[in-house]
Design a protein around this motif. Structure first.
Motif, short mmCIF file in Angstrom:
data_model
loop_
_atom_site.label_atom_id
_atom_site.label_comp_id
_atom_site.label_asym_id
_atom_site.label_seq_id
_atom_site.Cartn_x
_atom_site.Cartn_y
_atom_site.Cartn_z
N LEU A 1 30.82 22.67 29.82
CA LEU A 1 30.62 22.63 31.27
C LEU A 1 30.71 21.21 31.80
O LEU A 1 31.27 20.97 32.87
CB LEU A 1 29.27 23.25 31.64
N ALA A 2 30.15 20.26 31.06
CA ALA A 2 30.19 18.86 31.49
C ALA A 2 31.62 18.34 31.53
O ALA A 2 32.00 17.60 32.45
CB ALA A 2 29.33 18.01 30.56
N VAL A 3 32.43 18.74 30.55
CA VAL A 3 33.85 18.35 30.54
C VAL A 3 34.56 18.97 31.75
O VAL A 3 35.31 18.30 32.46
CB VAL A 3 34.53 18.77 29.23
N GLY A 4 34.31 20.25 31.99
CA GLY A 4 34.95 20.94 33.11
C GLY A 4 34.55 20.37 34.45
O GLY A 4 35.36 20.33 35.39
N ASP A 5 33.31 19.89 34.57
CA ASP A 5 32.82 19.32 35.83
C ASP A 5 33.20 17.86 36.00
O ASP A 5 32.91 17.25 37.02
CB ASP A 5 31.30 19.45 35.92
N ASN B 1 42.46 44.50 63.60
CA ASN B 1 42.50 44.21 62.17
C ASN B 1 43.70 43.35 61.79
O ASN B 1 43.69 42.70 60.74
CB ASN B 1 42.53 45.51 61.36
N SER B 2 44.71 43.33 62.63
CA SER B 2 45.88 42.50 62.33
C SER B 2 45.56 41.02 62.40
O SER B 2 46.32 40.19 61.88
CB SER B 2 47.03 42.83 63.30
N GLN B 3 44.43 40.67 63.03
CA GLN B 3 44.02 39.27 63.15
C GLN B 3 42.93 38.89 62.15
O GLN B 3 42.48 37.75 62.12
CB GLN B 3 43.52 38.99 64.57
N ARG B 4 42.49 39.86 61.35
CA ARG B 4 41.40 39.60 60.40
C ARG B 4 41.95 39.40 58.99
O ARG B 4 42.92 40.08 58.61
CB ARG B 4 40.41 40.77 60.39
N PRO B 5 41.35 38.50 58.22
CA PRO B 5 41.79 38.33 56.82
C PRO B 5 41.69 39.64 56.05
O PRO B 5 40.68 40.35 56.14
CB PRO B 5 40.81 37.29 56.26
N PHE B 6 42.77 40.00 55.36
CA PHE B 6 42.84 41.24 54.59
C PHE B 6 42.50 42.46 55.44
O PHE B 6 41.92 43.42 54.98
CB PHE B 6 41.93 41.17 53.37
N GLY B 7 42.87 42.39 56.71
CA GLY B 7 42.68 43.51 57.61
C GLY B 7 41.23 43.87 57.84
O GLY B 7 40.91 45.00 58.21
N GLY B 8 40.32 42.91 57.64
CA GLY B 8 38.89 43.16 57.83
C GLY B 8 38.18 43.67 56.58
O GLY B 8 36.98 43.90 56.61
N LYS B 9 38.92 43.84 55.48
CA LYS B 9 38.32 44.30 54.23
C LYS B 9 37.73 43.11 53.46
O LYS B 9 38.37 42.07 53.33
CB LYS B 9 39.34 45.00 53.34
N ILE B 10 36.51 43.28 52.95
CA ILE B 10 35.92 42.25 52.10
C ILE B 10 36.64 42.25 50.76
O ILE B 10 36.77 43.28 50.11
CB ILE B 10 34.41 42.49 51.90
N THR B 11 37.13 41.10 50.36
CA THR B 11 37.91 40.97 49.13
C THR B 11 37.21 39.99 48.20
O THR B 11 36.81 38.91 48.62
CB THR B 11 39.33 40.47 49.45
N ILE B 12 37.07 40.38 46.95
CA ILE B 12 36.39 39.53 45.96
C ILE B 12 37.41 39.07 44.93
O ILE B 12 38.09 39.89 44.32
CB ILE B 12 35.23 40.29 45.27
N PHE B 13 37.49 37.76 44.73
CA PHE B 13 38.34 37.19 43.69
C PHE B 13 37.44 36.78 42.53
O PHE B 13 36.41 36.15 42.74
CB PHE B 13 39.08 35.94 44.20
N GLY B 14 37.84 37.10 41.34
CA GLY B 14 37.09 36.68 40.15
C GLY B 14 37.95 35.79 39.30
O GLY B 14 39.10 36.09 39.03
N GLY B 15 37.39 34.66 38.89
CA GLY B 15 38.18 33.76 38.06
C GLY B 15 37.43 32.48 37.77
O GLY B 15 36.28 32.30 38.18
N ASP B 16 38.09 31.60 37.05
CA ASP B 16 37.49 30.34 36.64
C ASP B 16 38.51 29.25 36.86
O ASP B 16 39.58 29.24 36.24
CB ASP B 16 37.08 30.41 35.16
N PHE B 17 38.19 28.30 37.74
CA PHE B 17 39.13 27.23 38.05
C PHE B 17 39.30 26.26 36.89
O PHE B 17 40.15 25.37 36.93
CB PHE B 17 38.67 26.47 39.30
N ARG B 18 38.47 26.40 35.84
CA ARG B 18 38.65 25.55 34.67
C ARG B 18 39.72 26.11 33.74
O ARG B 18 40.11 25.46 32.79
CB ARG B 18 37.33 25.44 33.88
N GLN B 19 40.17 27.32 34.00
CA GLN B 19 41.17 27.92 33.15
C GLN B 19 42.57 27.47 33.57
O GLN B 19 42.74 26.64 34.45
CB GLN B 19 41.05 29.44 33.19
#
Length: 203
Positions: free
Chosen positions: A101-105, A25-43
């Protein structure tokens, strides 16, 4: 919107903790745990005090060394359009949503001398004004003087400003319109101990 160091610290901590159960697990991202990020890159981007553009970009999530392990999922349904609005109100809301959305894209606008310019629909503009602050206040808060005590009226409206100086100017103007008596509210950053706390310390 968080600094990438937050995610790097979490990644390294989980690798250390979970490697006691399985050393791989020391070689796995986040120790092998599935991690979910929530956010908006337009913010808003991470705030780096007095930082350059390079500093801000370097602090973003997609500069994280684990970004290549991330799978990007995009939401496609605007939940605000599922509300109670009907008819012309719904069409107006949908048009505004599509425009945002069109402005953000980057599908709307052009670059002129290195400056990005986005055309604003005429129905969103205050075209004729002598004093910009009084005009936007009157547009956002019509009949403010007679309705300033109406909580519902105030809760449904807001003015967004790009700088703190502009916020201060708008606030001062609106305070000047308010004819009610001033009230001062004191705040404290100290915790007040309860009677139970003191009795527990005595015992």
């Amino acid at each position: 919107m968080k600094h990438r160091y937050c995610f790097e610290a979490l990644d390294k901590s989980l690798r250390d903790i979970l490697s006691f159960k399985d050393s791989s697990n020391s070689q796995r991202p986040f120790g092998g745990k599935i991690t979910i990020f929530g956010g908006d890159f337009r913010q808003i981007l991470p705030v780096i005090p007095k930082g350059s553009r390079q500093d801000v970009v370097n602090a973003t999530l997609n500069s994280l060394y684990l970004w290549s392990h991330c799978q990007l999922l995009q939401l496609t349904k605007n939940m605000r359009l599922q509300g109670t609005a009907i008819g012309s109100a719904l069409d107006e809301l949908r048009d505004f949503s599509d425009w945002i959305l069109a402005v953000g894209d980057g599908r709307i606008g052009s670059s002129v001398d290195g400056i990005e310019k986005v055309p604003i629909p005429k129905d969103l503009l205050i075209s004729e004004c002598i004093d910009p602050i009084s005009s936007i206040v009157e547009s956002t808060y019509p009949d403010f003087i007679s309705r300033c005590n109406d909580i519902g009226y105030l809760q449904k409206r807001a003015i967004l400003a790009p700088t703190l100086d502009m916020v201060e100017s708008i606030n001062q103007y609106m305070i000047s319109l308010n004819q009610n008596l001033e009230k001062s509210y004191l705040s404290s950053d100290n915790i007040c101990g309860s009677d139970q706390t003191y009795s527990a310390l005595e015992h």
